[in-house]
Motif scaffolding. Structure first.
Motif, PDB file in Angstrom:
ATOM      1  N   GLY A 226       0.828  -1.193   0.000  1.00 28.86           N
ATOM      2  CA  GLY A 226       0.000   0.000   0.000  1.00 28.86           C
ATOM      3  C   GLY A 226       0.859   1.238   0.000  1.00 28.86           C
ATOM      4  N   PRO A 227       0.355   2.355  -0.532  1.00 25.14           N
ATOM      5  CA  PRO A 227      -0.965   2.544  -1.143  1.00 25.14           C
ATOM      6  C   PRO A 227      -0.995   2.301  -2.658  1.00 25.14           C
ATOM      7  CG  PRO A 227       0.101   4.666  -0.952  1.00 25.14           C
ATOM      8  CD  PRO A 227       1.083   3.651  -0.401  1.00 25.14           C
ATOM      9  N   LEU A 228       0.142   1.901  -3.240  1.00 28.99           N
ATOM     10  CA  LEU A 228       0.196   1.770  -4.697  1.00 28.99           C
ATOM     11  C   LEU A 228      -0.414   0.471  -5.209  1.00 28.99           C
ATOM     12  CD1 LEU A 228       3.731   3.164  -5.609  1.00 28.99           C
ATOM     13  CD2 LEU A 228       1.551   4.362  -5.394  1.00 28.99           C
ATOM     14  N   ALA A 229      -0.446  -0.558  -4.387  1.00 28.24           N
ATOM     15  CA  ALA A 229      -0.912  -1.863  -4.853  1.00 28.24           C
ATOM     16  C   ALA A 229      -2.370  -1.804  -5.287  1.00 28.24           C
ATOM     17  CB  ALA A 229      -0.746  -2.894  -3.747  1.00 28.24           C
ATOM     18  N   HIS A 230      -2.681  -2.526  -6.345  1.00 32.41           N
ATOM     19  CA  HIS A 230      -4.078  -2.709  -6.733  1.00 32.41           C
ATOM     20  C   HIS A 230      -4.693  -3.710  -5.761  1.00 32.41           C
ATOM     21  CE1 HIS A 230      -7.215  -4.829  -9.300  1.00 32.41           C
ATOM     22  NE2 HIS A 230      -7.693  -3.616  -9.087  1.00 32.41           N
ATOM     23  N   PRO A 231      -5.689  -3.306  -4.979  1.00 27.64           N
ATOM     24  CA  PRO A 231      -6.192  -4.169  -3.895  1.00 27.64           C
ATOM     25  C   PRO A 231      -6.660  -5.541  -4.359  1.00 27.64           C
ATOM     26  CG  PRO A 231      -7.030  -1.941  -3.638  1.00 27.64           C
ATOM     27  CD  PRO A 231      -6.363  -1.984  -4.975  1.00 27.64           C
ATOM     28  N   GLY A 232      -7.386  -5.596  -5.477  1.00 29.80           N
ATOM     29  CA  GLY A 232      -7.891  -6.876  -5.947  1.00 29.80           C
ATOM     30  C   GLY A 232      -6.784  -7.823  -6.366  1.00 29.80           C
ATOM     31  N   SER A 233      -5.811  -7.315  -7.102  1.00 33.30           N
ATOM     32  CA  SER A 233      -4.684  -8.146  -7.528  1.00 33.30           C
ATOM     33  C   SER A 233      -3.899  -8.637  -6.312  1.00 33.30           C
ATOM     34  CB  SER A 233      -3.756  -7.356  -8.464  1.00 33.30           C
ATOM     35  OG  SER A 233      -4.428  -6.981  -9.637  1.00 33.30           O
ATOM     36  N   ARG A 234      -3.694  -7.747  -5.362  1.00 29.06           N
ATOM     37  CA  ARG A 234      -2.932  -8.096  -4.154  1.00 29.06           C
ATOM     38  C   ARG A 234      -3.639  -9.193  -3.369  1.00 29.06           C
ATOM     39  NH1 ARG A 234      -2.586  -6.703   1.224  1.00 29.06           N
ATOM     40  NH2 ARG A 234      -0.471  -6.389   2.060  1.00 29.06           N
ATOM     41  N   GLU A 235      -4.944  -9.063  -3.207  1.00 27.07           N
ATOM     42  CA  GLU A 235      -5.700 -10.061  -2.440  1.00 27.07           C
ATOM     43  C   GLU A 235      -5.673 -11.426  -3.114  1.00 27.07           C
ATOM     44  OE1 GLU A 235     -10.248 -10.820  -0.726  1.00 27.07           O
ATOM     45  OE2 GLU A 235      -9.716  -8.913  -1.684  1.00 27.07           O
ATOM     46  N   LEU A 236      -5.845 -11.444  -4.442  1.00 27.23           N
ATOM     47  CA  LEU A 236      -5.853 -12.721  -5.150  1.00 27.23           C
ATOM     48  C   LEU A 236      -4.459 -13.321  -5.271  1.00 27.23           C
ATOM     49  CD1 LEU A 236      -8.495 -11.896  -7.893  1.00 27.23           C
ATOM     50  CD2 LEU A 236      -8.732 -13.551  -6.029  1.00 27.23           C
ATOM     51  N   LEU A 237      -3.437 -12.478  -5.251  1.00 31.68           N
ATOM     52  CA  LEU A 237      -2.065 -12.983  -5.329  1.00 31.68           C
ATOM     53  C   LEU A 237      -1.662 -13.660  -4.029  1.00 31.68           C
ATOM     54  CD1 LEU A 237       0.450 -12.982  -7.252  1.00 31.68           C
ATOM     55  CD2 LEU A 237       1.255 -11.015  -5.935  1.00 31.68           C
ATOM     56  N   PHE A 238      -1.984 -13.024  -2.901  1.00 31.43           N
ATOM     57  CA  PHE A 238      -1.485 -13.493  -1.611  1.00 31.43           C
ATOM     58  C   PHE A 238      -2.525 -14.184  -0.739  1.00 31.43           C
ATOM     59  CE2 PHE A 238       1.261  -9.571  -2.212  1.00 31.43           C
ATOM     60  CZ  PHE A 238       2.381 -10.289  -2.609  1.00 31.43           C
ATOM     61  N   GLY A 239      -3.786 -13.874  -0.904  1.00 35.79           N
ATOM     62  CA  GLY A 239      -4.770 -14.326   0.061  1.00 35.79           C
ATOM     63  C   GLY A 239      -4.664 -13.497   1.328  1.00 35.79           C
ATOM     64  N   ALA A 240      -5.102 -14.064   2.432  1.00 33.50           N
ATOM     65  CA  ALA A 240      -5.133 -13.308   3.695  1.00 33.50           C
ATOM     66  C   ALA A 240      -3.784 -13.274   4.394  1.00 33.50           C
ATOM     67  CB  ALA A 240      -6.185 -13.904   4.624  1.00 33.50           C
ATOM     68  N   ASN A 241      -2.945 -14.263   4.132  1.00 26.36           N
ATOM     69  CA  ASN A 241      -1.682 -14.387   4.883  1.00 26.36           C
ATOM     70  C   ASN A 241      -0.520 -13.785   4.105  1.00 26.36           C
ATOM     71  OD1 ASN A 241      -2.976 -15.888   6.986  1.00 26.36           O
ATOM     72  ND2 ASN A 241      -2.920 -17.693   5.649  1.00 26.36           N
ATOM     73  N   VAL A 242      -0.390 -12.480   4.205  1.00 23.88           N
ATOM     74  CA  VAL A 242       0.679 -11.795   3.484  1.00 23.88           C
ATOM     75  C   VAL A 242       1.651 -11.183   4.482  1.00 23.88           C
ATOM     76  CG1 VAL A 242      -0.715  -9.694   3.302  1.00 23.88           C
ATOM     77  CG2 VAL A 242       1.218 -10.032   1.753  1.00 23.88           C
ATOM     78  N   THR A 243       2.930 -11.304   4.167  1.00 23.93           N
ATOM     79  CA  THR A 243       3.981 -10.755   5.018  1.00 23.93           C
ATOM     80  C   THR A 243       4.716  -9.664   4.251  1.00 23.93           C
ATOM     81  OG1 THR A 243       5.648 -12.309   4.222  1.00 23.93           O
ATOM     82  CG2 THR A 243       4.284 -13.015   6.098  1.00 23.93           C
ATOM     83  N   PRO A 244       5.430  -8.789   4.956  1.00 20.60           N
ATOM     84  CA  PRO A 244       6.240  -7.788   4.249  1.00 20.60           C
ATOM     85  C   PRO A 244       7.247  -8.412   3.295  1.00 20.60           C
ATOM     86  CG  PRO A 244       6.014  -7.197   6.564  1.00 20.60           C
ATOM     87  CD  PRO A 244       5.442  -8.575   6.419  1.00 20.60           C
ATOM     88  N   GLU A 245       7.760  -9.590   3.656  1.00 25.95           N
ATOM     89  CA  GLU A 245       8.733 -10.268   2.795  1.00 25.95           C
ATOM     90  C   GLU A 245       8.074 -10.693   1.473  1.00 25.95           C
ATOM     91  OE1 GLU A 245      10.075 -10.050   6.792  1.00 25.95           O
ATOM     92  OE2 GLU A 245       8.237 -11.000   6.038  1.00 25.95           O
ATOM     93  N   LEU A 246       6.829 -11.204   1.558  1.00 20.84           N
ATOM     94  CA  LEU A 246       6.116 -11.588   0.340  1.00 20.84           C
ATOM     95  C   LEU A 246       5.799 -10.364  -0.511  1.00 20.84           C
ATOM     96  CD1 LEU A 246       3.478 -14.366   1.207  1.00 20.84           C
ATOM     97  CD2 LEU A 246       5.294 -14.475  -0.512  1.00 20.84           C
ATOM     98  N   GLU A 247       5.367  -9.299   0.134  1.00 20.64           N
ATOM     99  CA  GLU A 247       5.083  -8.071  -0.603  1.00 20.64           C
ATOM    100  C   GLU A 247       6.312  -7.608  -1.375  1.00 20.64           C
ATOM    101  OE1 GLU A 247       1.657  -5.862   2.129  1.00 20.64           O
ATOM    102  OE2 GLU A 247       3.735  -5.171   2.177  1.00 20.64           O
ATOM    103  N   ARG A 248       7.447  -7.624  -0.711  1.00 20.67           N
ATOM    104  CA  ARG A 248       8.673  -7.160  -1.363  1.00 20.67           C
ATOM    105  C   ARG A 248       9.074  -8.100  -2.503  1.00 20.67           C
ATOM    106  NH1 ARG A 248      12.693  -3.632  -0.537  1.00 20.67           N
ATOM    107  NH2 ARG A 248      14.654  -4.118  -1.582  1.00 20.67           N
ATOM    108  N   ALA A 249       8.973  -9.396  -2.273  1.00 17.51           N
ATOM    109  CA  ALA A 249       9.369 -10.371  -3.293  1.00 17.51           C
ATOM    110  C   ALA A 249       8.550 -10.214  -4.570  1.00 17.51           C
ATOM    111  CB  ALA A 249       9.245 -11.789  -2.761  1.00 17.51           C
ATOM    112  N   HIS A 250       7.311  -9.725  -4.427  1.00 13.83           N
ATOM    113  CA  HIS A 250       6.426  -9.613  -5.592  1.00 13.83           C
ATOM    114  C   HIS A 250       6.139  -8.166  -5.970  1.00 13.83           C
ATOM    115  CE1 HIS A 250       5.653 -13.914  -6.001  1.00 13.83           C
ATOM    116  NE2 HIS A 250       5.770 -13.947  -4.690  1.00 13.83           N
ATOM    117  N   SER A 251       7.030  -7.277  -5.590  1.00 12.91           N
ATOM    118  CA  SER A 251       6.968  -5.886  -6.035  1.00 12.91           C
ATOM    119  C   SER A 251       8.126  -5.654  -7.000  1.00 12.91           C
ATOM    120  CB  SER A 251       7.080  -4.932  -4.843  1.00 12.91           C
ATOM    121  OG  SER A 251       5.939  -5.029  -4.009  1.00 12.91           O
ATOM    122  N   PRO A 252       7.890  -5.801  -8.312  1.00  9.58           N
ATOM    123  CA  PRO A 252       8.988  -5.710  -9.278  1.00  9.58           C
ATOM    124  C   PRO A 252       9.851  -4.459  -9.120  1.00  9.58           C
ATOM    125  CG  PRO A 252       7.042  -6.542 -10.367  1.00  9.58           C
ATOM    126  CD  PRO A 252       6.616  -6.159  -8.982  1.00  9.58           C
TER     127      PRO A 252
END
Length: 332
Positions: A226-252
């Motif tokens: 957040g706040p740049l992530a598209h909420p729908g894409s983010r939710e479907l990519l990670f589900g409910a269990n998202v960590t900062p490490e996962l966010e970073r790994a999938h932020s090109p």
């Protein structure tokens, strides 16, 4: 297949043309009477995984096509439940030796094959490019690879294109990746994490490089924070269990390195779905890493303009701008 607004034959349809001859999964068929004059449907496909896609969900998926268009002169199909990821091939009349792997968007809810796949494929193939439109698996549908599942398909697709380069008159060092919206996220993931091992080797093709020679992100998602992530894409990519490490790994934009290929970025300033700052952040990261980047920002265009919704607007120029830029990078 499930019937959605009278549009789906998919894998239940008899394979046609080259796909049938090769035993590949057919592309979705247009419902009889809905074919658009002058826009022939592709009939050649390449399955990515000869023994089936790895890590299938426990409950079998049913590939479904939703025809969303209310205009009889345009198709606008969205595909989900993809269990047989594949590439649909658009061969040019005269190959120029270059290829494009096109990854449509759809917010990771589905894959929008016409507006952000077939249309640009026809445009590029008319100019000599061999185009492969990717039907990638969706991370919210229970695959074992989770958020890496679309990247796995993109990596495998790039390797297969190079493995079969001679069959298509392609120079293996002239393969571009292009993605739109969530497909732009797949493209960005591929451009920055092409060497990440996301699946076990299948055959000789997997000894080849997955790095695209150039990457084009069209109003792409480049941040999963957040706040740049598209909420729908983010939710479907990670589900409910998202960590900062996962966010970073999938932020090109946070994974750009010196090996990231030259990039071409397009965005509209008034995009209400994926903020333009996604592309600005990606550009800044590319510049900081010394990676060549061409950036085109348009005042208006909104989101998901592809080709059809850019007509009559300044954003209509983006495919020509890409073609000219690609030539400077040795493609075309």
């Amino acid at each position: 297949m499930i019937d959605r607004r009278s549009a789906i034959l998919g894998t239940l349809a008899a394979g046609i043309g080259a796909s049938a001859a090769q035993g590949q999964t057919a592309a979705p068929a247009v419902h009889p009477g809905a074919a658009v004059p002058g826009l022939p449907e592709p009939n050649e496909t390449i399955d990515l995984w000869p023994a089936g896609a790895p890590g299938a969900p426990a409950k079998a998926l049913v590939e479904t096509v939703d025809e969303r268009s209310k205009d009889s002169a345009l198709t606008d199909r969205a595909v989900y439940g993809i269990s047989r990821p594949r590439m649909v091939v658009f061969r040019p009349a005269i190959p120029n030796g270059s290829a494009v792997l096109a990854m449509p968007g759809g917010g990771y809810r589905w894959v929008v094959i016409d507006k952000e796949g077939y249309e640009i494929a026809r445009w590029l193939s008319a100019r000599g490019y061999t185009v492969f439109v990717l039907f990638y698996r969706l991370p919210g549908e229970g695959w074992a690879a989770g958020p890496d599942v679309a990247l796995s398909d993109a990596q495998r697709a790039m390797r297969l294109i190079r493995h079969r380069a001679r069959d298509y008159g392609i120079v293996p060092e002239r393969v571009a990746a292009m993605g739109f919206s969530a497909g732009g996220h797949v493209c960005g993931d591929l451009a920055t994490r092409f060497a990440t091992a996301t699946y076990g080797q299948v055959d000789a093709a997997d000894r080849l490089a997955a790095r695209p020679d150039v990457a084009a992100s069209i109003y792409g998602v480049q941040s999963m924070s957040g706040p740049l992530a598209h909420p729908g894409s983010r939710e479907l990519l990670f589900g409910a269990n998202v960590t900062p490490e996962l966010e970073r790994a999938h932020s090109p934009a946070l994974n750009v390195g010196k090996a990231t290929p030259p990039c071409f970025l397009v965005h509209a300033e008034d995009d209400p779905t994926v903020p333009v700052e996604n592309s600005l952040q990606m550009r800044a990261a590319l510049k900081a890493a010394g990676v060549p980047v061409e950036t085109h920002l348009f005042t208006s265009g909104g989101h998901g303009f592809g080709l059809r919704r850019a007509m009559g607007k300044p954003a209509e120029a983006w495919p020509e701008l890409f073609a000219k830029w690609a030539q400077t990078q040795g493609l075309g």
